[in-house]
Design an enzyme around this catalytic site. Structure first.
Site, PDB file in Angstrom:
ATOM      1  N   CYS A  82      27.400  -3.961  -4.667  1.00  0.00           N
ATOM      2  CA  CYS A  82      26.204  -3.248  -4.195  1.00  0.00           C
ATOM      3  C   CYS A  82      26.538  -2.247  -3.091  1.00  0.00           C
ATOM      4  CB  CYS A  82      25.143  -4.235  -3.726  1.00  0.00           C
ATOM      5  SG  CYS A  82      24.507  -5.212  -5.097  1.00  0.00           S
ATOM      6  N   HIS A 348      16.433  -0.834  -6.497  1.00  0.00           N
ATOM      7  CA  HIS A 348      17.851  -1.023  -6.207  1.00  0.00           C
ATOM      8  C   HIS A 348      18.696  -0.651  -7.425  1.00  0.00           C
ATOM      9  CE1 HIS A 348      21.501  -2.482  -4.576  1.00  0.00           C
ATOM     10  NE2 HIS A 348      21.394  -3.762  -4.837  1.00  0.00           N
TER      11      HIS A 348
END
Lengths: 401, 83
Positions: A82, A348
């Protein structure tokens, strides 16, 4: 002597569902948007860093060049969980700081709409039906669900719960209120995937994913891209007054991994490397947490936001609950956190996230954030973390020009 | 490294949604075993926050993962509340 580092242009696409557009379409919109925002062209770029986690072997950077300009420059395709977007930005930053190039582009793109639960391996059928020791740990069966959980909502639930164990004051309701705050913030962000305000009751009574994280307390899988054009200080001086005024100084660009500790090598520790990144970033920028006007941090789950208040030293050690209870982290508070809506509502799209949060901070520093503008913002911090682990922290400052 | 079989539950979650084939809900936790953290399921109690709290004492317990076609039983481990 290393060069000063500036963001000249930056752009993010609307996050959400883009069924008609592929990775290259989205990345091209972000890249062209960043070039136009900076008043520069593709042929001026000396390097491209391109992040895409789910298609990490697809050469997204080269595909993007075919769409927006094949100038023969080096492409670095990066993947770093991430923290992929922040890693792309960091690669571009290193190229500028080394003096090798004057301009560099970083881009992050992901197609994740409808991706569902991430992290759990599931239980694939095997060729034989006898127990056999396999893999690094000699396990006779996959560990997910048998020795704890590997899915992200559960892993990050435990991280928040452990903070409560160490420092007290947490509850299901407290974590839900963090989510309530971010969803409320999102209503002012037209680029957020979801702009829906939720009541506390709605959040707590929504579908439970991994206690205490209900669905709205989890980051939203979606499509999106973001890109930035970096430039060195001496080149910036040759540009127009308007470009200099809108340029945003990158006063710290830091990437960390786990340091060795006498601790479990299986369980993730999101705290130590985040704190290490923050310490280094504050040192590099020559500021402290109290100087920050806004923070975009990695609220992949509501339970994660709380621990990062502490890891980024926005509060005294152990004081994250008190910081939240004080109202400081709301957009009208003294330390607004995730005024974009955060990953829980803005969304996201993994590799885009680490550039999109820099876009959010930069947009406030430029005074261009519209209805959600933090008035007079001069300094901001953007943080991402990916399990494995990698943590990116960028500190940005408004131009004095 | 030898670890004690009794420890303290320092974090837990109740997983209600998991990959196909994994029975839910189940309670997953992180257990402090004499200063070393270990992952494991919290077993032999209801997977419910009314029955599981951080700070509770737990101890190692085993459970069956089932038999394969040759009749071999695999044994898993978890942690159960200490009454």
């Amino acid at each position: 002597m290393s060069e000063d580092l500036w963001i000249l242009g930056i752009h993010m696409t609307k996050f959400g569902k883009h069924p008609e557009r592929d990775l290259v379409d989205l990345a091209a919109e972000a890249a062209r948007g960043a070039l136009a925002d900076g008043g520069v062209q593709m042929h001026q770029m000396g390097l491209m860093a391109a992040g895409c986690l789910m298609m990490a072997n697809a050469g997204v950077g080269q595909q993007l060049q075919k769409q927006i300009g094949q100038t023969g420059i080096p492409v670095y395709n990066v993947a770093n969980a991430c923290a992929t977007g922040a890693t792309a930005l960091r690669v571009a930053a290193m190229a500028i700081k080394s003096g090798e190039v004057d301009y560099a582009m970083a881009v992050g793109v992901e197609k994740l709409a409808g991706a569902g639960l991430l992290g759990g391996g599931g239980r694939p059928k095997t060729d034989d039906d006898t127990w056999q020791r396999r893999g690094r740990y000699g396990a006779v069966a996959p560990l997910d669900g048998r020795v704890g959980t590997e899915t992200m909502p559960g892993v990050f639930a435990q991280i928040g719960m452990e903070y409560g164990y160490r420092h007290g004051g947490t509850s299901f309701e407290l974590f839900a209120r963090i989510s309530e705050k971010n969803h409320a913030h999102s209503t002012l962000n037209p680029l957020a995937a979801y702009q829906k305000r939720f009541t506390l009751d709605q959040i707590m009574n929504d579908v439970m994913i991994a206690y205490p994280n209900t669905r709205p307390m989890c980051s939203a899988n979606c499509d999106g891209a973001a890109a930035a054009i970096l430039v060195n200080g001496s080149t910036l001086k040759t540009l127009s007054a308007e470009q200099r005024r809108r340029a945003v100084r990158v006063s710290a660009s830091v990437l960390t991994t786990d340091p060795w500790e006498e601790a479990c090598q299986v369980l993730p520790d999101v705290n130590t490397l985040t704190r290490n990144a923050a310490i280094r970033a504050y040192e590099d920028a020559g500021i402290g947490p109290a100087d920050l006007d806004l923070v975009e941090l990695h609220d992949c789950f509501a339970t994660a936001e709380l621990v990062h208040y502490d890891n980024l030293m926005l509060c005294e050690e152990g004081g994250a609950v008190d910081l939240f209870e004080s109202g400081a982290t709301s957009r009208d508070g003294s330390m607004p956190v995730n005024v974009s809506g955060g990953l829980e509502s803005k969304g996201h799209p993994i590799a885009a996230t680490g550039i999109a949060n820099v876009w959010e901070v930069a947009t406030h520093l430029r005074g261009e954030a519209g209805d959600r503008q933090i008035e007079g913002a001069r300094v901001g911090l953007a943080h991402v973390i990916g399990l494995g682990s990698a943590c990116g922290v960028h500190i940005l400052e408004r131009s004095a020009a | 490294m030898r670890l004690p079989v009794e420890g303290v539950l320092k974090a837990f979650t109740i997983v209600s949604m998991a990959a196909p084939g994994i029975p839910v809900p189940f309670a997953a936790g992180v257990i402090d075993l004499g200063g070393t953290s270990a992952p494991g399921n919290v077993i032999n109690t209801e997977p419910d926050p009314r029955h599981i709290q951080v700070g509770m004492k737990v101890r190692l317990a085993t459970f069956s993962l089932g038999e394969d076609s040759a009749g071999t039983e695999a044994i898993g481990f978890g942690f159960e509340p200490v009454p």
